[in-house]
Motif scaffolding. Structure first.
Motif, PDB file in Angstrom:
ATOM      1  N   THR A 284       0.800   3.803   8.493  1.00 26.27           N
ATOM      2  CA  THR A 284       1.347   3.071   7.351  1.00 26.27           C
ATOM      3  C   THR A 284       0.292   3.004   6.247  1.00 26.27           C
ATOM      4  N   ASN A 285       0.696   3.350   5.031  1.00 28.47           N
ATOM      5  CA  ASN A 285      -0.165   3.210   3.862  1.00 28.47           C
ATOM      6  C   ASN A 285       0.389   2.087   2.997  1.00 28.47           C
ATOM      7  N   ILE A 286      -0.450   1.141   2.639  1.00 29.61           N
ATOM      8  CA  ILE A 286      -0.016  -0.022   1.878  1.00 29.61           C
ATOM      9  C   ILE A 286      -0.594   0.040   0.469  1.00 29.61           C
ATOM     10  N   THR A 287       0.272  -0.099  -0.514  1.00 29.79           N
ATOM     11  CA  THR A 287      -0.160  -0.238  -1.907  1.00 29.79           C
ATOM     12  C   THR A 287       0.147  -1.652  -2.351  1.00 29.79           C
ATOM     13  N   LEU A 288      -0.891  -2.379  -2.745  1.00 26.73           N
ATOM     14  CA  LEU A 288      -0.744  -3.741  -3.231  1.00 26.73           C
ATOM     15  C   LEU A 288      -0.918  -3.709  -4.747  1.00 26.73           C
ATOM     16  N   PHE A 289       0.176  -3.974  -5.469  1.00 24.64           N
ATOM     17  CA  PHE A 289       0.161  -3.904  -6.925  1.00 24.64           C
ATOM     18  C   PHE A 289       0.198  -5.309  -7.508  1.00 24.64           C
ATOM     19  N   ASP A 290      -0.848  -5.644  -8.257  1.00 27.43           N
ATOM     20  CA  ASP A 290      -0.919  -6.939  -8.928  1.00 27.43           C
ATOM     21  C   ASP A 290      -0.432  -6.750 -10.359  1.00 27.43           C
ATOM     22  N   SER A 291       0.773  -7.242 -10.650  1.00 28.22           N
ATOM     23  CA  SER A 291       1.374  -7.027 -11.962  1.00 28.22           C
ATOM     24  C   SER A 291       0.692  -7.834 -13.054  1.00 28.22           C
TER      25      SER A 291
ATOM     26  N   ASP B 270       4.958   4.693   3.511  1.00 30.26           N
ATOM     27  CA  ASP B 270       4.296   4.023   2.391  1.00 30.26           C
ATOM     28  C   ASP B 270       4.987   2.696   2.107  1.00 30.26           C
ATOM     29  N   LEU B 271       4.207   1.634   2.144  1.00 27.98           N
ATOM     30  CA  LEU B 271       4.712   0.293   1.852  1.00 27.98           C
ATOM     31  C   LEU B 271       4.130  -0.162   0.522  1.00 27.98           C
ATOM     32  N   PHE B 272       5.004  -0.421  -0.449  1.00 23.58           N
ATOM     33  CA  PHE B 272       4.594  -0.863  -1.780  1.00 23.58           C
ATOM     34  C   PHE B 272       4.951  -2.335  -1.928  1.00 23.58           C
ATOM     35  N   ILE B 273       3.945  -3.162  -2.193  1.00 25.57           N
ATOM     36  CA  ILE B 273       4.150  -4.602  -2.341  1.00 25.57           C
ATOM     37  C   ILE B 273       3.665  -5.019  -3.732  1.00 25.57           C
TER      38      ILE B 273
ATOM     39  N   LYS C  74       6.651 -10.350  -5.180  1.00 22.57           N
ATOM     40  CA  LYS C  74       7.732 -10.227  -6.148  1.00 22.57           C
ATOM     41  C   LYS C  74       8.758  -9.196  -5.685  1.00 22.57           C
ATOM     42  N   SER C  75       8.280  -8.135  -5.040  1.00 22.12           N
ATOM     43  CA  SER C  75       9.166  -7.084  -4.522  1.00 22.12           C
ATOM     44  C   SER C  75       8.406  -6.268  -3.501  1.00 22.12           C
ATOM     45  N   SER C  76       9.119  -5.551  -2.663  1.00 29.20           N
ATOM     46  CA  SER C  76       8.483  -4.642  -1.707  1.00 29.20           C
ATOM     47  C   SER C  76       9.440  -3.504  -1.399  1.00 29.20           C
TER      48      SER C  76
ATOM     49  N   ARG D  84       9.475   4.812  -8.739  1.00 31.65           N
ATOM     50  CA  ARG D  84       8.862   3.984  -7.704  1.00 31.65           C
ATOM     51  C   ARG D  84       8.585   4.791  -6.441  1.00 31.65           C
ATOM     52  N   GLU D  85       9.517   5.663  -6.050  1.00 36.10           N
ATOM     53  CA  GLU D  85       9.354   6.419  -4.806  1.00 36.10           C
ATOM     54  C   GLU D  85       8.605   7.709  -5.064  1.00 36.10           C
TER      55      GLU D  85
END
Length: 319
Positions: free
Chosen positions: A90-97, A14-17, A31-33, A290-291
């Motif tokens: 790979t699973n990608i989560t794109l978080f727009d703060s 899991d990739l969190f961006i 901003k972070s990943s 987060r995890e």
């Protein structure tokens, strides 16, 4: 001593961006990943470890991705994945703060062979002992037969092992035929397999009871902010948290953390209220992390103070 085993057929990285104010056709610095070794059963295992309980992870990992899963091993969390050709998805989560929105992008990874599946079945046969809990979590990867979970559940019954099932679609429909002890669909998954919209608690309970009639002992339906509903042959309860004591960081893996709480409570022979309460509390604690699956055990007591449990149905009477 009885133990808990998780089985993750379709592991993931899991990739969190995190970005801020992403626009169409934009180029922006994150901003972070973060990246984590995941998959639903892996998340369950990490949550069980967060409760200071030992757990063993079985399942599959692509040979190109194995190191990420070996790295999560600890004294309480053991990893013995069956290595297959290729790479883990790979699973990608794109978080727009800026607007607090998440976009999830899923990829496909390895494809299983019949030999791969047979190796896993044989490993479970060797590993599981009477009284253990085996948790089958997540989707089936390409190449896996649609009845893989059904076959494993039947194996569990033959060994006096308690099978939990948390999947969707074909895997869930097939798995139910083998009568697992417990299933944990979310509301959408329950609607999908029953073929009808479930607009309220009574409809959810009625739908779950049709599955109980097919030999499943417990149906726990996760409902996001609305908590969960637990249904057996004789009663139904609902539970939710009326105040989350902290900032919500991510909703990924909350259902998995709930399953972990249910498993630990079941292994510890807790009563129904405490079992449902621990499951909902663990799912809520995961919101603050987060995890997926890893949370602070110390916050559970505070969350538990805000858990509301009430009976919905008992002995054919709505309450």
């Amino acid at each position: 001593m009885a133990k808990i085993i998780t089985v993750t057929a379709n592991t993931a990285i899991d990739l969190f961006i995190e970005v801020e104010d992403l626009k169409a056709s934009d180029s922006i610095l994150a901003k972070s990943s973060f990246d984590f070794a995941c998959g639903k059963g892996i998340n369950v295992a990490k949550a069980i470890e967060s409760l200071d309980n030992p757990v063993s992870c079985l399942g599959f990992a692509g040979s190109q991705s194995l190191a990420a899963f070996i790295a999560i091993k600890t004294g309480l969390l053991q990893v013995d994945l069956t290595v297959v050709a290729g790479k883990t998805r790979t699973n990608i989560t794109l978080f727009d703060s800026y607007d607090n929105k998440e976009t999830h992008i899923r990829t496909t990874g390895f494809t299983l062979t019949d030999d791969d599946c047979q190796q896993l079945i044989e490993k479970i046969d060797t590993f599981a002992e009477p009284g253990d809990i085996v948790i089958l979590s997540g989707s089936l990867p390409p190449g896996a037969p649609g009845n893989l979970y059904q076959t494993i559940i039947e194996l569990c019954h033959s060994k006096a092992v308690m099978p939990f099932l948390d999947t969707s679609g074909t895997g869930l429909i097939s798995g139910i035929k083998a009568k697992p002890y417990l299933i944990k669909p979310n509301q959408q998954e329950l609607e999908d397999i029953t073929g009808r919209i479930l607009p309220d608690e009574q409809a959810i309970v009625d739908a779950a009871r049709t599955i109980i009639d097919r030999g499943v002992q417990w149906v726990y339906v996760s409902r996001g902010d609305n908590g969960a509903i637990a249904v057996s042959e004789k009663l139904a309860l609902t539970a939710y948290v009326n105040n989350v004591p902290g900032k919500i960081v991510s909703k990924i893996g909350c259902g998995d953390a709930m399953v972990a709480g249910l498993a630990v409570a079941t292994l510890g022979d807790l009563d129904l209220n405490d079992t449902l309460g621990l499951g909902v509390s663990c799912g809520t604690a995961n919101l603050l992390s987060r995890e997926p699956g890893r949370f602070d055990k110390d916050i559970l007591s505070e969350i538990t103070e805000h858990v509301v449990i009430r009976r919905l149905w008992a002995g054919n009477v709505w309450l």
